[in-house]
Design an enzyme around this catalytic site. Sequence first.
Site, short mmCIF file in Angstrom:
data_model
loop_
_atom_site.label_atom_id
_atom_site.label_comp_id
_atom_site.label_asym_id
_atom_site.label_seq_id
_atom_site.Cartn_x
_atom_site.Cartn_y
_atom_site.Cartn_z
N LYS A 134 0.94 -0.94 -0.10
CA LYS A 134 0.46 -0.08 0.09
C LYS A 134 1.39 1.25 0.08
CE LYS A 134 -3.68 2.21 2.38
NZ LYS A 134 -3.12 4.02 3.05
N LYS A 152 12.18 7.04 26.39
CA LYS A 152 11.84 6.51 27.86
C LYS A 152 13.42 6.78 28.41
CE LYS A 152 8.45 4.04 29.54
NZ LYS A 152 7.34 4.55 29.33
#
Length: 558
Positions: free
Chosen positions: A84, A183
Site C-alpha cells: 500500500k 523513555k
Amino acid sequence: MYRYLAKALLTSRAGPAALGSAANHSAALLGRGPGQPAAASQPGLALAARRHYSELVADREDDPNFFKMVEGFFDRGASIVEDKLVKDLRTQESEEQKRNRVRGILRIIKPCNHVLSLSFPIRRDDGSWEVIEGYRAQHSQHRTPCKGGIRYSTDVSVDEVKALASLMTYKCAVVDVPFGGAKAGVKINPKNYTENELEKITRRFTMELAKKGFIGPGVDVPAPDMNTGEREMSWIADTYASTIGHYDINAHACVTGKPISQGGIHGRISATGRGVFHGIENFINEASYMSILGMTPGFRDKTFVVQGFGNVGLHSMRYLHRFGAKCIAVGESDGSIWNPDGIDPKELEDFRLQHGSLLGFPKAKPYEGSILEIDCDILIPAATEKQLTKSNAPRVKAKIIAEGANGPTTPEADKIFLERNILVIPDLYLNAGGVTVSYFEWLKNLNHVSYGRLTFKYERDSNYHLLMSVQESLERKFGKHGGTIPIVPTAEFQDSISGASEKDIVHSALAYTMERSARQIMHTAMKYNLGLDLRTAAYVNAIEKVFKVYSEAGVTFT
C-alpha cells in the site's frame, strides 16, 4: 529465531458466532464472506509470503529481547502495509525505485536514534557516596519533541528503554499525538532512599539530561512512569526552569504529569487507567467482536482480573467497576488476593494506603496460583513487560486481554492467543491515555491558560439564554394568560449546563481520541483480513502515519 508466516497473520479460526448481521460482520472480521467456511489461504498471501521484514523477530524462549520483540511486531505490520505504501507514493519513479524508497524509509523508522547512558554521584544522608546509573532513549525525531516517561527501577536497562521508546513512537502515532517516542530509566529501587535522596537523584538526573540536550519543551519532554509521579515531575520542572530554562517562558512545558500548582492538568493522574477503560469499552460494545468471543456486548456482569495495582491498575479497576464489571482478583509483586463475589476498588485502595500491601485485605482471600490464569472475561496485565509467555499462554482463560502495561505479551504468546481466538487489545493503543493527556498538558503550558478559562462563563450564559428563549417562546404560544411553562433540564444536561471545566474537556477529548483510534484499528483489521490481530492492525496504522511524515518531509537530511 522464527518467522511469522503471512498465513498466520491473515487468517484466524472462527469462534462461536451469534445469528444475524453480527455473525456476518464477524465473518468479515475473520476474512471470509457471510456463511462461508474459513479459507485455507487469503488473497495476497503470495505477495505477503515473500516479504522479508519479519526476519529479525524476537527469540523463541520465554524471555525474549524486549527491543527485538517490538521490532518483530513492527516487522509484522510492515510486511502487511508495504504494498500500500508503494502504491500510494506520488513520485515520478519506477515501481522498483518506489519500493526501494519505501523499504528505505521503513529502515529509518525502525531503529532507536539516540541512547544516552550516564552515571553520576550523590551523597546519601548517612554521608556515604553512591554512583547512580540512568538512561534516556530517543527512538524517533520524525515529530518533536520526543515524549516518554521516566521510571525508577533496578531492572532498568538499555534494552528496556530502547524498547519502551520505540513503543512510544508507535503509540503516539496510533492516537495521533504529534510526538516522537522516548523513555528514561534510573537504576534504583526508590524504597531504599529517603525523600531527600530521591530529590537529589531526580534533580541531578535532570541536569545531566539538560547538559546533553535531552530535555526541553521543544526537544524532549519526560513524564511519570513506574515509581515516579507528580512529586518527581515537579522537581524536574523546577530544576529545568531554575537553571537552563530560566529565560524560557515555556520552561514548565519541559515535563508533564506535574501537580496542578506547577502547570499540571486535571485528569492526568487517572488518564492511563481511564484510557484503558475507554479502550476496552470500544471493543466490548462491538457486537461483531463479542460474537466471535461468545460474549454479550457491554461491561455488565463481566468479570475481570488486574495484575498490578499501581496507577494504571487502580484506575482501570475503578472505571470497570463503576460501569458494572466485577473484579475478582488483584495481583501485586508481594502477593495476590481473590474473591469470586467481587472486590471493591475504593475499599482495597484505602486498605493498601493504610497497610502498605494488598495482603490481609479482609474481604478477599490470598491467592497462591498464577493470577494470569484465573478464569475471567477480561485480564488486565498492568505491571511489567513479558508477563504472558509461551509457557503460560495456553493456560490463560480470559476471553479479552487488555494490555495496560507496556509489552506484557511476548510474540510467541501473542501467536497462541490468536490461534485460541482470544482478543488482545494491544498496549500501543490501550495505554495511550497517559500520553494523550500529557499532550493536552503540554499544550496548556505553551498556551499559558487552562482549558475552559476563556469560554466558561460565555458557555454558561449562552446555555441559560437558550433555555429562557425556549421557555418564553412556548409561553407565548401555548401559555394561558401569561402562565409559565418551566423548562426543566435533564440531570445530565444540568451537570454540564454551567460550562465545561478543564476536567470535563480532558475526559471528553480522551474518550474521543480512544474511540477514533479504535475505529481506525477495526477498519485496518478488516481491510487486511487480520481477524482478531488488533496488534498488527495498530502497528500498520502507526507505520502508515510515521511513514507519511518522513515521506512528505523528505529524507535527504534525515
